[in-house]
Each structure stands twice: as C-alpha cells, then as structure tokens.
Design an enzyme around this catalytic site. Sequence first.
Site, mmCIF file in Angstrom:
data_model
loop_
_atom_site.group_PDB
_atom_site.id
_atom_site.type_symbol
_atom_site.label_atom_id
_atom_site.label_comp_id
_atom_site.label_asym_id
_atom_site.label_seq_id
_atom_site.Cartn_x
_atom_site.Cartn_y
_atom_site.Cartn_z
ATOM 1 N N LYS A 194 0.868 -1.177 0.000
ATOM 2 C CA LYS A 194 0.000 0.000 0.000
ATOM 3 C C LYS A 194 0.909 1.231 0.000
ATOM 4 O O LYS A 194 0.961 1.997 0.979
ATOM 5 C CB LYS A 194 -0.923 -0.014 1.232
ATOM 6 C CG LYS A 194 -2.092 -0.971 1.113
ATOM 7 C CD LYS A 194 -3.202 -0.473 0.181
ATOM 8 C CE LYS A 194 -3.997 0.632 0.822
ATOM 9 N NZ LYS A 194 -5.079 1.104 -0.103
ATOM 10 N N ASP A 227 -5.340 -3.709 -1.965
ATOM 11 C CA ASP A 227 -6.799 -3.777 -2.138
ATOM 12 C C ASP A 227 -7.143 -4.120 -3.585
ATOM 13 O O ASP A 227 -8.015 -4.961 -3.858
ATOM 14 C CB ASP A 227 -7.476 -2.474 -1.675
ATOM 15 C CG ASP A 227 -6.851 -1.215 -2.271
ATOM 16 O OD1 ASP A 227 -5.746 -1.298 -2.839
ATOM 17 O OD2 ASP A 227 -7.481 -0.140 -2.175
#
Length: 369
Positions: A194, A227
Amino acid sequence: MIANKTILMLPGDGIGPEVMAQAKRVLGWLQDTKRASFTITEDLVGGAAVDVHGVPITEATMEKALSVDAVLFGAVGGPQYDKLSFDIRPEAALLRLRKDLGVFANLRPAKVFDALVDSSSLKPELVRGLDIMIVRECIGGVYFGEPRGIETLPDGTKRGVNTEVYTTMEIERVGRVAFELARKRNNIVCSVEKANVMESGLLWRQTMQALRDAEYPDVTLSHMYADNCAMQLAKNPKQFDVIVTGNLFGDILSDLAAMLTGSLGMLPSATLGAVDASGRRHAFYEPIHGSAPDIAGKGLANPLAQILSLALLLRYSFDMEEDAAAIEAAVERVLATGGRTADIPAEGRERLSTAQMGDALLAELAKSA
Ligand code: IPM
Ligand code: MG
C-alpha cells in the site's frame, strides 16, 4: 537412495494429527520402497503442548526444530485456547518457529486441479489451469514490529498498537526468492503493498523495482496496491504468476487465492530460510488450512494438503524431485478417478474418510513404484 535425513513432525491440534497420520503413511511408503531413509521424531505443539506443558512450544522442541533438516507441521489452535494471552496461545508456537528458524519466505501455491474446477466458487473458465505462487514475507512486518501492545490512557480508555516495519534487507531477500521462482515459471512478478498510504509500502515498492533492475532485468515486474490485488484475484486470477508481498497482506491474499482453487484442504506451503555457509537452510512445511476444530476427530478432514506439504519438503529440502512429483501425480489421479473427501464433493461420489483418502493415495502410489 539418499542419506539419512531428519524430520521433526509437529501434528498440533484439531485435524492436525489426523492428516499427519496419512502423511506418515506416505513417508512409510518412501522408506519401504527404499526411496529414502528418514529419522523422524514427533513432538507436541500448540494447544496440545499447552495442555501438557503449559506453553505452546517447549525449549526442547524448539531445539529439535533447529537441529533437524526439515519440520513438517500440521495445524494449531482451537476455541478452548482463545482466552489465553497472546504469548501462550497455540498460534504463538507457529510464530516463534517461523521467527527462530528464520524462515522468511512463505511459498503458498494456489493451483487448480483439473478435476476440481467445479469446486471453485468462481466460473470454471476463470480458474481452469490457474497456477499462482504467492511469496509471503513471514518473519517481519506488522506481525513482529515494535512497538506493540495495549496501554491504558490517562482517561482510562485504551490504545492498541502494532507497527508495520520493513528494512531494505528484509525486502530484498524475499524479493530474490520471488524473482528466482518466477524464472522457473512464467517470469512475471507482481509486488503488492500500500505505497499510496504507507511509507513501509513505498520502500517495499522502490526496493523491489531497484532489485529487479539490478539483478533480474529478464523478469517482468509490476506493482499493485493490496486492495486492488484482492479485487483482481477475484476478477481475473489468471493474470498472476508470482505475487510477492509482506506478512499481513500475504496472510489475507493467500486465503483468497487458496479459496479460488475450491478447497483449502488441498493446498500445501513451504517456508524457507536463507542457505547458510554449510549449504543448509531451515525449512518448515505446513498445509494452508487450519486446525478446523468443527470437524476434528471425525475422520472427515482432507489429508491431501498435508501430503502435498510433504511433497514440497522432499522437493525443497531433500532435492527428491522425482518422489515429490510422484506424490503430486498420485494426488491428481486420485482426484481424477473421483476420490473425494467432504470438502471437495462431486456428484454421485462416495465421500471418503481421512484414512480412506490415505488408502486411495497409497494405492495410486503403489502403481508408480
Ligand atoms: C497462516 C495463519 C497464521 C498467520 C496464524 C495461525 C498465526 O493464518 O499461516 O496464514 O496469521 O500467519
Ligand atoms: Mg492465514
């Protein structure tokens, strides 16, 4: 026949001992047919060790784990241990084994067996032929980062803290494992973090790119946010070859990838350390499934993930490629001829018990002898 090799078996809790019993039969077959000779010791781990020793792993067991050529692990945990503090929960044994053995690279293949295409929750065309390798960093990141803990604030409320942390060295060593594996496969690596919100993720991305440019220019590297990777795995999983990621994202994404294959009961894993000066390295093999307390003791569990973990052990620790491949081929044949445990049902097929699945596998192995 290869020289005497040492294995420590840690069956653990829940279905662990049941599935390990079937892996033992396969080891017995290897010895009986003189393919190899092993010195096998067995010990308690997890809740089973808590019950007897009050700790999830004893120092004596840790010493054994450090001295053998390979550890074959079952599963740990159960609802009766959920109230224990983190340091003596069954899971603590697994984390300590990984950490003290220094096995930083957790290889989690998600491979769809042709015979099980219909067991997947995704459409057959999305998963047929799927073969992904997730390389999960296993002894760093938020699982082990400091500071950690729960503290009480002046107003009496509490604050829980964990720290995501990665160094250049930690990223590079797991990156090398991923790039080397990719070279033996389709030569494509997707690095997952991330980097849009986490500095440790940004460093991960920059370090992977620099490593690829310096040492693996022949490998195609892409980067993906975790994600998005979860979404892509559910949408079009066949776009991936090797995925390399940190400890927490790897934990989550490997469960997702595993489920694409139809059953957690089918998937093995290998966790490897660095090769030392004498050419040895610690290695730890375990099925991806957990202890499944709901079906423990009923003879329902699928032993194939444990047996395939043994195949990985033969391949990566003992260089017994032929025997590893023979076991994997026997698993394919058992499935192709309709051998099914309860987790991978097929229309009109009898559901085999754990031991019956072991029987079916040994019968196939005997044919390859
Ligand atoms: C896994 C498990 C473990 C983990 C647990 C049992 C500590 O979920 O191996 O994926 O989180 O690493
Ligand atoms: Mg997990």
